[in-house]
Design an enzyme around this catalytic site. Structure first.
Site, PDB file in Angstrom:
ATOM      1  CB  CYS A  20      -0.882  -0.018   1.192  1.00 31.64           C
ATOM      2  SG  CYS A  20      -0.030  -0.465   2.538  1.00 31.64           S
ATOM      3  CG  HIS A 124      -4.557   0.664   4.348  1.00 31.30           C
ATOM      4  ND1 HIS A 124      -3.297   0.123   3.144  1.00 31.30           N
ATOM      5  CD2 HIS A 124      -5.114   1.452   3.846  1.00 31.30           C
ATOM      6  CE1 HIS A 124      -4.425   0.519   2.723  1.00 31.30           C
ATOM      7  NE2 HIS A 124      -5.615   1.395   3.157  1.00 31.30           N
ATOM      8  CG  ASN A 139      -8.013   2.890   0.257  1.00 33.73           C
ATOM      9  OD1 ASN A 139      -7.155   1.878   0.957  1.00 33.73           O
ATOM     10  ND2 ASN A 139      -8.765   2.973   2.242  1.00 33.73           N
TER      11      ASN A 139
END
Length: 309
Positions: A20, A124, A139
């Site tokens: 991520c 994250h 995202n």
């Protein structure tokens, strides 16, 4: 300042493993500028510099586990530290500024003055980026960027901060554009989407999720109905069984009846000799009375003779 990016085309990478941080950096830059190998190299370089600092005189008491083989800037799964992200953005003359710092105070009043935010919580990372004057949530857990209104942006940032997210402003000279060679990005994770395509994909996914929610709710309701029906069926069976047991409890059993008959039989047998002895007893009493008649005869005869004399 409003940034143009490939004529308004959006670049978005979908989550792969724990990359991520990589997806977040490329979302800020709006193009596949880095690969996981690039970020891993930056992490290794940071690890070497940290070890060198810890080996200097006077740092022996603070080395801790910095001299271990394990990296402090990238995990085995591919999650990178904030230092790696900062180094990657510095390559493009961009800086990370904590949202709570004095330099970020203007963003508290009007976040629309900024161009990008990086958000982090529980390993994250994701990016909120302005493209052609419009805000999008990039995202990597989403299949497409989600549009954010300017009014909602401030509320969304406040919500993230209240939930414990760390937020950083990204300031500097953003790349103007990245050459789009094909529909597939060079690193294999990203894709180029028009705002209309992103909106269409988002709506389709929301519809599918809503359908799954409805089906899940319906299945749950059916399951509850089945449980209630089964319970009612069990209660009905129990009631029927109880009603059948009531007359059985009131009436004597066959074994009890047999036992009562056996108890009565000896009494009947005992009565039979009594009935049979009745005539015998009468006859015996008659025999007992006969001698008394015979005994009376001589006395009568003698009395008669006395009268004649």
């Amino acid at each position: 300042m409003e940034l143009g990016s490939n004529g308004g085309i959006l670049y978005h990478e979908v989550q792969e493993g724990k990359l991520c941080a990589l997806h977040c950096v490329n979302a800020v830059l709006q193009g596949p500028f880095f690969s996981e190998v690039d970020l891993a190299a930056l992490a290794s370089d940071l690890d070497c510099k940290e070890r060198q600092v810890m080996l200097q005189p006077g740092a022996a008491d603070f080395t801790g586990d910095f001299l271990s083989v394990e990296s402090h800037n990238v995990s085995l799964g591919g999650d990178f530290s904030i230092q790696v992200l900062q180094k990657a953005l510095e390559v493009w003359d961009l800086q990370l500024i904590p949202f709570d710092s004095m330099l970020a105070q203007p963003a508290h009043i009007d976040p629309d003055l900024e161009n990008a935010f990086i958000c982090h919580l529980h390993d994250h990372w994701f990016c909120i980026r302005k493209v052609n004057g419009e805000w999008y949530n990039f995202n990597s857990l989403y299949v497409a960027p989600q549009h954010l209104s300017k009014f909602y942006l401030a509320a969304y940032l406040d919500s993230l901060r209240s939930s414990g997210w760390s937020i950083f402003l990204v300031r500097g000279n953003f790349p103007k554009e990245f050459p789009i060679l094909s529909s597939e990005a060079a690193n294999g994770y990203g894709q180029w989407l028009s705002p209309e395509d992103a909106e269409r994909i988002t709506k389709a996914c929301n519809s599918i999720e809503a359908l799954h929610t409805v089906n899940s709710t319906r299945n749950h309701a059916i399951s509850c109905q089945d449980i209630l029906a089964e319970k009612e069926d069990q209660d009905l069976k129990a009631a029927i069984a109880a009603s059948l047991d009531i007359p059985n409890a009131m009436a004597p059993s066959v074994e009890d009846a047999k036992s009562n008959v056996e108890d009565v039989k000896p009494g009947i047998e005992d009565d039979k000799p009594q009935k049979e002895e009745g005539p015998q007893a009468i006859e015996a009493s008659v025999q007992d009375d006969k001698p008394s008649v015979e005994d009376d005869k001589p006395q009568n005869e003698e009395a008669g003779k006395e009268k004649i004399a």
